[in-house]
Design a protein around this motif. Sequence first.
Motif, PDB file in Angstrom:
ATOM      1  N   PHE A 153       0.819  -1.215   0.000  1.00 27.93           N
ATOM      2  CA  PHE A 153       0.000   0.000   0.000  1.00 27.93           C
ATOM      3  C   PHE A 153       0.852   1.265   0.000  1.00 27.93           C
ATOM      4  CE2 PHE A 153      -3.931   2.162   0.607  1.00 27.93           C
ATOM      5  CZ  PHE A 153      -3.729   3.167   1.528  1.00 27.93           C
ATOM      6  N   ASP A 154       1.880   1.295   0.818  1.00 29.14           N
ATOM      7  CA  ASP A 154       2.676   2.508   0.973  1.00 29.14           C
ATOM      8  C   ASP A 154       3.480   2.876  -0.274  1.00 29.14           C
ATOM      9  OD1 ASP A 154       3.588   2.133   4.505  1.00 29.14           O
ATOM     10  OD2 ASP A 154       1.709   2.592   3.497  1.00 29.14           O
ATOM     11  N   ASP A 155       3.656   1.936  -1.182  1.00 31.90           N
ATOM     12  CA  ASP A 155       4.503   2.174  -2.350  1.00 31.90           C
ATOM     13  C   ASP A 155       3.787   2.851  -3.505  1.00 31.90           C
ATOM     14  OD1 ASP A 155       6.621  -0.828  -2.165  1.00 31.90           O
ATOM     15  OD2 ASP A 155       6.699   1.103  -1.118  1.00 31.90           O
ATOM     16  N   TYR A 156       2.456   2.874  -3.455  1.00 31.86           N
ATOM     17  CA  TYR A 156       1.695   3.343  -4.610  1.00 31.86           C
ATOM     18  C   TYR A 156       0.715   4.442  -4.207  1.00 31.86           C
ATOM     19  CZ  TYR A 156       3.433  -0.801  -6.991  1.00 31.86           C
ATOM     20  OH  TYR A 156       4.234  -1.755  -7.556  1.00 31.86           O
ATOM     21  N   ALA A 157       0.671   5.478  -5.010  1.00 34.02           N
ATOM     22  CA  ALA A 157      -0.366   6.480  -4.816  1.00 34.02           C
ATOM     23  C   ALA A 157      -1.722   5.874  -5.169  1.00 34.02           C
ATOM     24  CB  ALA A 157      -0.102   7.696  -5.702  1.00 34.02           C
ATOM     25  N   ILE A 158      -2.743   6.352  -4.485  1.00 33.16           N
ATOM     26  CA  ILE A 158      -4.121   5.941  -4.768  1.00 33.16           C
ATOM     27  C   ILE A 158      -4.879   7.175  -5.243  1.00 33.16           C
ATOM     28  CG2 ILE A 158      -6.256   4.995  -3.850  1.00 33.16           C
ATOM     29  CD1 ILE A 158      -4.079   2.937  -3.895  1.00 33.16           C
ATOM     30  N   GLY A 159      -5.608   7.022  -6.308  1.00 32.73           N
ATOM     31  CA  GLY A 159      -6.370   8.142  -6.856  1.00 32.73           C
ATOM     32  C   GLY A 159      -7.859   7.881  -6.842  1.00 32.73           C
ATOM     33  N   TRP A 160      -8.602   8.957  -6.748  1.00 25.62           N
ATOM     34  CA  TRP A 160     -10.057   8.909  -6.904  1.00 25.62           C
ATOM     35  C   TRP A 160     -10.412   9.547  -8.247  1.00 25.62           C
ATOM     36  CZ3 TRP A 160     -13.593   6.329  -4.188  1.00 25.62           C
ATOM     37  CH2 TRP A 160     -13.293   5.929  -2.885  1.00 25.62           C
ATOM     38  N   PHE A 161     -11.315   8.905  -8.955  1.00 30.38           N
ATOM     39  CA  PHE A 161     -11.775   9.362 -10.254  1.00 30.38           C
ATOM     40  C   PHE A 161     -13.297   9.295 -10.268  1.00 30.38           C
ATOM     41  CE2 PHE A 161      -7.557   9.300 -12.063  1.00 30.38           C
ATOM     42  CZ  PHE A 161      -6.911   8.415 -11.227  1.00 30.38           C
ATOM     43  N   ARG A 162     -13.898   9.973 -11.207  1.00 29.12           N
ATOM     44  CA  ARG A 162     -15.351   9.913 -11.317  1.00 29.12           C
ATOM     45  C   ARG A 162     -15.765   9.971 -12.773  1.00 29.12           C
ATOM     46  NH1 ARG A 162     -16.918  15.799  -8.609  1.00 29.12           N
ATOM     47  NH2 ARG A 162     -16.168  17.130 -10.331  1.00 29.12           N
ATOM     48  N   GLN A 163     -16.918   9.407 -13.027  1.00 25.33           N
ATOM     49  CA  GLN A 163     -17.460   9.419 -14.386  1.00 25.33           C
ATOM     50  C   GLN A 163     -18.959   9.655 -14.310  1.00 25.33           C
ATOM     51  OE1 GLN A 163     -16.406   6.042 -16.809  1.00 25.33           O
ATOM     52  NE2 GLN A 163     -16.822   7.197 -18.688  1.00 25.33           N
ATOM     53  N   ALA A 164     -19.381  10.758 -14.882  1.00 28.49           N
ATOM     54  CA  ALA A 164     -20.795  11.095 -14.954  1.00 28.49           C
ATOM     55  C   ALA A 164     -21.370  10.533 -16.253  1.00 28.49           C
ATOM     56  CB  ALA A 164     -20.970  12.606 -14.902  1.00 28.49           C
ATOM     57  N   PRO A 165     -22.680  10.327 -16.294  1.00 25.04           N
ATOM     58  CA  PRO A 165     -23.302   9.790 -17.515  1.00 25.04           C
ATOM     59  C   PRO A 165     -22.975  10.636 -18.734  1.00 25.04           C
ATOM     60  CG  PRO A 165     -24.856   9.765 -15.702  1.00 25.04           C
ATOM     61  CD  PRO A 165     -23.660  10.518 -15.221  1.00 25.04           C
ATOM     62  N   GLY A 166     -22.516   9.985 -19.778  1.00 27.45           N
ATOM     63  CA  GLY A 166     -22.223  10.687 -21.010  1.00 27.45           C
ATOM     64  C   GLY A 166     -20.934  11.470 -21.022  1.00 27.45           C
ATOM     65  N   LYS A 167     -20.162  11.372 -19.943  1.00 27.09           N
ATOM     66  CA  LYS A 167     -18.908  12.119 -19.863  1.00 27.09           C
ATOM     67  C   LYS A 167     -17.726  11.174 -19.674  1.00 27.09           C
ATOM     68  CE  LYS A 167     -20.839  16.426 -18.060  1.00 27.09           C
ATOM     69  NZ  LYS A 167     -20.712  17.483 -17.027  1.00 27.09           N
ATOM     70  N   GLU A 168     -16.553  11.682 -19.958  1.00 30.26           N
ATOM     71  CA  GLU A 168     -15.346  10.890 -19.762  1.00 30.26           C
ATOM     72  C   GLU A 168     -14.968  10.847 -18.280  1.00 30.26           C
ATOM     73  OE1 GLU A 168     -13.192  11.733 -24.085  1.00 30.26           O
ATOM     74  OE2 GLU A 168     -12.219  12.356 -22.230  1.00 30.26           O
ATOM     75  N   ARG A 169     -14.229   9.821 -17.932  1.00 26.95           N
ATOM     76  CA  ARG A 169     -13.733   9.720 -16.554  1.00 26.95           C
ATOM     77  C   ARG A 169     -12.749  10.860 -16.302  1.00 26.95           C
ATOM     78  NH1 ARG A 169     -12.026   4.034 -13.846  1.00 26.95           N
ATOM     79  NH2 ARG A 169     -14.072   3.598 -14.737  1.00 26.95           N
ATOM     80  N   GLU A 170     -12.838  11.452 -15.121  1.00 26.58           N
ATOM     81  CA  GLU A 170     -11.939  12.539 -14.764  1.00 26.58           C
ATOM     82  C   GLU A 170     -11.318  12.294 -13.404  1.00 26.58           C
ATOM     83  OE1 GLU A 170     -13.840  16.319 -14.269  1.00 26.58           O
ATOM     84  OE2 GLU A 170     -15.397  15.538 -12.951  1.00 26.58           O
ATOM     85  N   GLY A 171     -10.139  12.835 -13.222  1.00 30.57           N
ATOM     86  CA  GLY A 171      -9.461  12.698 -11.949  1.00 30.57           C
ATOM     87  C   GLY A 171     -10.010  13.672 -10.930  1.00 30.57           C
ATOM     88  N   VAL A 172     -10.116  13.218  -9.698  1.00 28.13           N
ATOM     89  CA  VAL A 172     -10.650  14.039  -8.611  1.00 28.13           C
ATOM     90  C   VAL A 172      -9.546  14.384  -7.615  1.00 28.13           C
ATOM     91  CG1 VAL A 172     -12.264  14.087  -6.678  1.00 28.13           C
ATOM     92  CG2 VAL A 172     -12.944  13.021  -8.848  1.00 28.13           C
ATOM     93  N   SER A 173      -8.866  13.370  -7.131  1.00 26.22           N
ATOM     94  CA  SER A 173      -7.842  13.595  -6.120  1.00 26.22           C
ATOM     95  C   SER A 173      -6.958  12.362  -6.043  1.00 26.22           C
ATOM     96  CB  SER A 173      -8.500  13.848  -4.756  1.00 26.22           C
ATOM     97  OG  SER A 173      -7.533  14.062  -3.745  1.00 26.22           O
TER      98      SER A 173
END
Length: 125
Positions: A29-49
């Motif tokens: 776990f400590d070796d890798y960053a973890i990201g949050w992403f989101r995808q709304a209907p009809g839209k591309e996935r985007e990075g959040v944090s």
Amino acid sequence: EVQLVESGGGLVQAGGSLRLSCAASGFTFDDYAIGWFRQAPGKEREGVSCMRSSDGTTYYADSVKGRFTISSDNAKNTVYLQMNSLKPEDTAVYYCAADRQPRRAVVTTQIADFGSGGQGTQVDR
């Protein structure tokens, strides 16, 4: 096997809050960053944090700065996303994903830097 399981989504009222959780297993776990992403209907996935739990480095998309906070519990291999002052445009399926490269020097939410992630959790505002 890398596994990421998101939870905590739901329906919230105007200005409401939710805390999402991402439970990780199958890698250091400590070796890798973890990201949050989101995808709304009809839209591309985007990075959040995203967060590098080894030293607490965080990154936020401009659209969520000041409203969302990412954190981790390294003992539980879990990353959280506290979402406050939710807006209609925050409605989406939220996914967490692990960085493809360990100990990356600079972490951002470049989607290509991350794996496919979990099944996602729905957030409706």
